[in-house]
Design a protein around this motif. Structure first.
Motif, PDB file in Angstrom:
ATOM      1  N   PHE A 137       1.357   0.494   1.439  1.00 47.52           N
ATOM      2  CA  PHE A 137       2.561   0.473   2.278  1.00 47.52           C
ATOM      3  C   PHE A 137       2.352   0.998   3.690  1.00 47.52           C
ATOM      4  CE2 PHE A 137       4.275   1.050  -2.172  1.00 47.52           C
ATOM      5  CZ  PHE A 137       4.529  -0.305  -2.340  1.00 47.52           C
ATOM      6  N   ALA A 138       1.120   1.374   4.046  1.00 42.95           N
ATOM      7  CA  ALA A 138       0.850   1.879   5.396  1.00 42.95           C
ATOM      8  C   ALA A 138      -0.373   1.177   5.969  1.00 42.95           C
ATOM      9  CB  ALA A 138       0.631   3.391   5.356  1.00 42.95           C
ATOM     10  N   ALA A 139      -0.397   1.042   7.276  1.00 46.14           N
ATOM     11  CA  ALA A 139      -1.589   0.509   7.938  1.00 46.14           C
ATOM     12  C   ALA A 139      -2.634   1.623   8.047  1.00 46.14           C
ATOM     13  CB  ALA A 139      -1.206  -0.018   9.320  1.00 46.14           C
ATOM     14  N   PRO A 140      -3.892   1.254   8.230  1.00 47.39           N
ATOM     15  CA  PRO A 140      -4.921   2.300   8.347  1.00 47.39           C
ATOM     16  C   PRO A 140      -4.568   3.293   9.458  1.00 47.39           C
ATOM     17  CG  PRO A 140      -5.950   0.142   8.130  1.00 47.39           C
ATOM     18  CD  PRO A 140      -4.474  -0.097   8.289  1.00 47.39           C
ATOM     19  N   GLY A 141      -4.560   4.552   9.123  1.00 47.25           N
ATOM     20  CA  GLY A 141      -4.304   5.595  10.107  1.00 47.25           C
ATOM     21  C   GLY A 141      -2.850   5.786  10.496  1.00 47.25           C
ATOM     22  N   GLN A 142      -1.970   4.969   9.964  1.00 49.25           N
ATOM     23  CA  GLN A 142      -0.549   5.069  10.331  1.00 49.25           C
ATOM     24  C   GLN A 142       0.041   6.414   9.880  1.00 49.25           C
ATOM     25  OE1 GLN A 142       1.873   1.849   8.804  1.00 49.25           O
ATOM     26  NE2 GLN A 142       3.657   2.420  10.039  1.00 49.25           N
ATOM     27  N   ALA A 143       1.036   6.869  10.599  1.00 49.94           N
ATOM     28  CA  ALA A 143       1.716   8.101  10.208  1.00 49.94           C
ATOM     29  C   ALA A 143       2.532   7.886   8.935  1.00 49.94           C
ATOM     30  CB  ALA A 143       2.640   8.563  11.337  1.00 49.94           C
ATOM     31  N   CYS A 144       2.453   8.861   8.035  1.00 48.33           N
ATOM     32  CA  CYS A 144       3.308   8.888   6.845  1.00 48.33           C
ATOM     33  C   CYS A 144       3.855  10.314   6.757  1.00 48.33           C
ATOM     34  CB  CYS A 144       2.504   8.554   5.592  1.00 48.33           C
ATOM     35  SG  CYS A 144       1.778   6.905   5.606  1.00 48.33           S
ATOM     36  N   ASP A 145       5.147  10.437   6.618  1.00 49.81           N
ATOM     37  CA  ASP A 145       5.778  11.760   6.639  1.00 49.81           C
ATOM     38  C   ASP A 145       5.999  12.279   5.221  1.00 49.81           C
ATOM     39  OD1 ASP A 145       5.912  12.009   9.398  1.00 49.81           O
ATOM     40  OD2 ASP A 145       7.894  11.072   9.526  1.00 49.81           O
ATOM     41  N   PHE A 179      16.541   4.197  -1.639  1.00 46.25           N
ATOM     42  CA  PHE A 179      15.113   4.491  -1.564  1.00 46.25           C
ATOM     43  C   PHE A 179      14.312   3.216  -1.317  1.00 46.25           C
ATOM     44  CE2 PHE A 179      17.084   7.766  -4.038  1.00 46.25           C
ATOM     45  CZ  PHE A 179      16.424   8.935  -3.700  1.00 46.25           C
ATOM     46  N   GLY A 180      13.182   3.371  -0.628  1.00 49.88           N
ATOM     47  CA  GLY A 180      12.235   2.266  -0.547  1.00 49.88           C
ATOM     48  C   GLY A 180      11.520   2.094  -1.877  1.00 49.88           C
ATOM     49  N   GLU A 203       5.658  -6.887   0.777  1.00 47.76           N
ATOM     50  CA  GLU A 203       5.124  -7.853   1.747  1.00 47.76           C
ATOM     51  C   GLU A 203       4.291  -7.175   2.832  1.00 47.76           C
ATOM     52  OE1 GLU A 203       8.555 -10.007   3.108  1.00 47.76           O
ATOM     53  OE2 GLU A 203       9.146 -10.501   1.043  1.00 47.76           O
ATOM     54  N   ARG A 204       4.314  -5.861   2.842  1.00 45.07           N
ATOM     55  CA  ARG A 204       3.449  -5.174   3.814  1.00 45.07           C
ATOM     56  C   ARG A 204       1.983  -5.435   3.472  1.00 45.07           C
ATOM     57  NH1 ARG A 204       5.963   0.814   5.197  1.00 45.07           N
ATOM     58  NH2 ARG A 204       8.021   0.102   5.867  1.00 45.07           N
ATOM     59  N   SER A 205       1.152  -5.552   4.517  1.00 45.50           N
ATOM     60  CA  SER A 205      -0.249  -5.858   4.227  1.00 45.50           C
ATOM     61  C   SER A 205      -1.021  -4.624   3.776  1.00 45.50           C
ATOM     62  CB  SER A 205      -0.913  -6.496   5.447  1.00 45.50           C
ATOM     63  OG  SER A 205      -0.681  -5.711   6.585  1.00 45.50           O
ATOM     64  N   GLY A 206      -0.531  -3.433   4.138  1.00 45.00           N
ATOM     65  CA  GLY A 206      -1.248  -2.243   3.701  1.00 45.00           C
ATOM     66  C   GLY A 206      -2.626  -2.185   4.315  1.00 45.00           C
ATOM     67  N   GLN A 207      -3.616  -1.833   3.504  1.00 44.50           N
ATOM     68  CA  GLN A 207      -4.987  -1.752   4.016  1.00 44.50           C
ATOM     69  C   GLN A 207      -5.965  -2.177   2.931  1.00 44.50           C
ATOM     70  OE1 GLN A 207      -5.935   2.529   4.913  1.00 44.50           O
ATOM     71  NE2 GLN A 207      -3.722   2.718   4.721  1.00 44.50           N
ATOM     72  N   PRO A 208      -7.250  -2.350   3.317  1.00 41.35           N
ATOM     73  CA  PRO A 208      -8.205  -2.898   2.337  1.00 41.35           C
ATOM     74  C   PRO A 208      -8.220  -2.089   1.047  1.00 41.35           C
ATOM     75  CG  PRO A 208      -9.182  -2.839   4.532  1.00 41.35           C
ATOM     76  CD  PRO A 208      -7.862  -2.117   4.629  1.00 41.35           C
ATOM     77  N   ARG A 209      -8.137  -2.816  -0.057  1.00 42.62           N
ATOM     78  CA  ARG A 209      -8.107  -2.172  -1.363  1.00 42.62           C
ATOM     79  C   ARG A 209      -8.531  -3.185  -2.416  1.00 42.62           C
ATOM     80  NH1 ARG A 209      -3.303  -3.663   0.600  1.00 42.62           N
ATOM     81  NH2 ARG A 209      -1.682  -4.562  -0.726  1.00 42.62           N
ATOM     82  N   PRO A 222      -8.249  -5.580  -5.582  1.00 38.50           N
ATOM     83  CA  PRO A 222      -7.110  -6.350  -6.095  1.00 38.50           C
ATOM     84  C   PRO A 222      -6.327  -5.618  -7.197  1.00 38.50           C
ATOM     85  CG  PRO A 222      -9.027  -7.769  -5.852  1.00 38.50           C
ATOM     86  CD  PRO A 222      -9.487  -6.361  -5.539  1.00 38.50           C
ATOM     87  N   ILE A 223      -7.024  -4.862  -8.006  1.00 38.35           N
ATOM     88  CA  ILE A 223      -6.333  -4.170  -9.102  1.00 38.35           C
ATOM     89  C   ILE A 223      -5.387  -3.092  -8.570  1.00 38.35           C
ATOM     90  CG2 ILE A 223      -8.129  -2.388  -9.443  1.00 38.35           C
ATOM     91  CD1 ILE A 223      -6.290  -4.217 -12.251  1.00 38.35           C
ATOM     92  N   PHE A 224      -5.590  -2.680  -7.317  1.00 40.07           N
ATOM     93  CA  PHE A 224      -4.740  -1.648  -6.706  1.00 40.07           C
ATOM     94  C   PHE A 224      -3.667  -2.247  -5.797  1.00 40.07           C
ATOM     95  CE2 PHE A 224      -8.549   1.456  -7.022  1.00 40.07           C
ATOM     96  CZ  PHE A 224      -8.205   1.789  -8.322  1.00 40.07           C
ATOM     97  N   ASP A 225      -3.453  -3.541  -5.902  1.00 40.60           N
ATOM     98  CA  ASP A 225      -2.485  -4.239  -5.061  1.00 40.60           C
ATOM     99  C   ASP A 225      -1.160  -4.358  -5.815  1.00 40.60           C
ATOM    100  OD1 ASP A 225      -2.720  -6.976  -2.789  1.00 40.60           O
ATOM    101  OD2 ASP A 225      -0.935  -6.360  -3.860  1.00 40.60           O
ATOM    102  N   TYR A 226      -0.161  -3.617  -5.367  1.00 38.72           N
ATOM    103  CA  TYR A 226       1.123  -3.620  -6.080  1.00 38.72           C
ATOM    104  C   TYR A 226       1.813  -4.975  -6.035  1.00 38.72           C
ATOM    105  CZ  TYR A 226       1.301   1.402  -7.048  1.00 38.72           C
ATOM    106  OH  TYR A 226       1.079   2.657  -7.540  1.00 38.72           O
ATOM    107  N   ALA A 227       1.671  -5.698  -4.926  1.00 41.51           N
ATOM    108  CA  ALA A 227       2.307  -7.010  -4.861  1.00 41.51           C
ATOM    109  C   ALA A 227       1.713  -7.930  -5.927  1.00 41.51           C
ATOM    110  CB  ALA A 227       2.138  -7.612  -3.466  1.00 41.51           C
ATOM    111  N   ALA A 228       0.397  -7.877  -6.059  1.00 41.67           N
ATOM    112  CA  ALA A 228      -0.252  -8.713  -7.079  1.00 41.67           C
ATOM    113  C   ALA A 228       0.149  -8.272  -8.480  1.00 41.67           C
ATOM    114  CB  ALA A 228      -1.768  -8.648  -6.909  1.00 41.67           C
TER     115      ALA A 228
END
Lengths: 366, 366
Positions: free
Chosen positions: B87-95, B192-193, B219-225, B227-233
């Protein structure tokens, strides 16, 4: 219906004594005042269960002392995702020798973070054999070489000379997915950097996996990953960085203990050889009514895919098999046809019942 | 000993009818000819179990249709590792808003791949309260805001006005760890998200977790991971990209069904309020013999840590409690003292027995 002979590829048949023990402790475990399912993984009762399971697994598989054992939630696919994160540098070459569906899956789980190379593949031949050693193209700088010891769907297993050649192949540590053949015969683990298995075939229940890894590999820095995905940290924490799948671990321990009580892997190797020989002989002796397409030297002892000469009979075969007390024989959708999985918990009487049924079915529908 | 009142924080007490059903199907499940533990996750018998569990969970929690439900092996810590990857881009802020031990754990699982910021923390006060909304420092560009709805160790819960303020706090989706309070009272999930929970507290067995996520976040692209760790999949594959912890999923379904049969979350909210009020009243009314240090407005209904006025009596308290049929009251090593977990499956009679014992203990050792 009452308990049938269950040829499911996994989750798979379990020894009835194991199921009865799990059943007996479902409301009260020892002196806990609670089910094994309800107690803390950090309390003395479960710690004793966990440690005994590891000790018994070490005995069963003759695991050398310089190998750590990590128990983790999930199955082999999760391990496949964590191998490159733990044991390869970002973008480093990792060689995959592919003899079926699961070898390809392993590559897919690694491709986002390493250079996951297909060093060899028997896919062009329909995965009916292991790739010949002479055709392997190993990378000089590979972090590891990966193979799938037994391909559950295609029924292809690294056996005898093939396996001997494979373990001597390269300088990089050999990492092998033994999900569907672990504990099925003696294995010299010292030849491998790591082996791993989802438990739901030969080690017991679904929901837990085992990684057996040479300790020096745990010193590799790998690449950025969450602490929960760090195998070195899990090994230091005795697989309890977080709440493990404790009930599944308990049933795994019961299954391992049962295998020891039955005579260990040497005894299962004998039984498994007899079971596989019986079924392959029935197939090969059917005059083409049934067929298995795997090269004789790579035929799996654990999973035997076979086809009826007329696929229009498949449904009838499955229905009548179930009536005869033989279930879960439907082949994987990738191949179609039939598949019989003959894990350690499948008794020889079950395989005899299957070949008897196959002969009678051929006589009735021939 | 026979079944006691089990105050374990997780794995935790389960409803006896659930355990009896699990026990009854341990050797034979329906018409399968096998245990539920031995059948394929892709066969019709288990698919029906899985789908019913999701349908019942949707009913129990009033999950909106635009939220997906993902069942996965492992617990909340694994989810914490996958949140930033998905749910976050590489290095993106998460609070991260931190009210106890598990909020800090969530940051540690994310720090390798995002800018995991502590937007607020009550650690300076010893995690005896939630951080006041006025003190939160939210990032304008955060991928999400994370909080821990109930801190299992510190006994701190986001309640009433605190929770209302939190869900209205920012523009970024709120992601919350509900491991130890899911299904304990009605919740407006649409605020909630995503929410998630390891099942081994209020949802049943250890070894499986649940993520309830608004579909647009998938639908967020997230970051490289992997396939087994891909929630959309996983959502597309109905949580069966690989072999799921099927037995654990089955027992989760039994537990959810039991909660529905008992009257649903509205009924459990009433019971939980009564149970918590009873125990806190016993503590507060003990004249300082027992004490709970959490601010009244943030006291957890699920996990009640408390301390004896003299820690030298702790061992005696635990021993005599066990003799009285009250087990797993030892506090977490981080805090010491005692802790009583009062999940949905803990009957009011159990809490009454605990407060009776506490009063008698005080009289005997006062």
């Amino acid at each position: 219906m009452s308990r049938a002979y269950n040829f499911s590829p996994g989750p798979a048949t379990l020894p009835e004594p194991v199921l009865r023990q799990a059943q007996a402790t479902m409301l009260e475990f020892g002196d806990c005042g609670a089910s094994i399912l309800e107690i803390s993984h950090r309390g003395p009762d479960f710690i004793a269960v966990a440690q005994q399971a590891e000790a018994d697994l070490r005995t069963l598989l003759s695991i050398p002392d310089d190998y750590a054992v990590v128990f983790a939630a999930g199955g082999a696919t999760t391990v496949q995702a964590l191998l490159p994160l733990n044991f390869a540098a970002p973008g480093q070459a990792c060689d995959y020798v592919v003899s079926g569906h699961w070898g390809k899956t392993a590559i897919r789980q690694a491709a986002h973070c390493v250079d996951a190379r297909t060093a060899a593949s028997s896919e062009a031949g329909g995965f009916r054999d292991v790739p010949a050693r002479a055709d392997w193209q190993l990378s000089p700088d590979a972090a590891y070489v990966h193979l799938t010891a037994n391909e559950t769907i295609h029924g292809v297993e690294w056996r005898d000379a093939h396996l001997s050649e494979a373990v001597e192949a390269g300088n990089a540590p050999l990492v092998a997915d033994f999900s569907s053949s672990i504990a099925s015969e003696p294995l010299d683990i010292a030849k491998f950097g790591a082996i791993y298995a989802g438990a739901q075939k030969n080690l017991g229940p679904v929901g837990i996996s085992v990684l057996i890894v040479r300790r020096d590999l745990l010193e590799r820095s790998g690449q950025p990953r969450a602490p929960i995905f760090d195998y070195a940290a899990q090994a230091r924490a005795e697989s309890m960085l977080n709440t493990p799948p404790s009930w599944n671990w308990y049933v795994l321990g019961l299954t391992v203990k049962w295998m020891l009580d039955e005579g260990g892997v040497a005894e299962f190797a004998r039984r498994n050889a007899r079971k596989a020989a019986l079924l392959y002989a029935a197939i090969d002796g059917s005059g083409g009514y049934y067929r298995n397409e795997v090269a004789p030297g790579a035929r799996s002892r654990m999973n035997v895919p076979f086809f009826l000469h007329d696929p229009a009979l498949d449904r009838t075969f499955l229905d009548e098999a179930k009536q005869a007390g033989l279930v879960a024989l439907k082949g994987h959708r990738v191949l179609g046809g039939m598949r019989a999985s003959l894990y350690n918990a499948m008794p020889e009487a079950g395989v005899q019942a299957l070949v008897d049924f196959m002969r009678e079915f051929q006589q009735a529908h021939g």
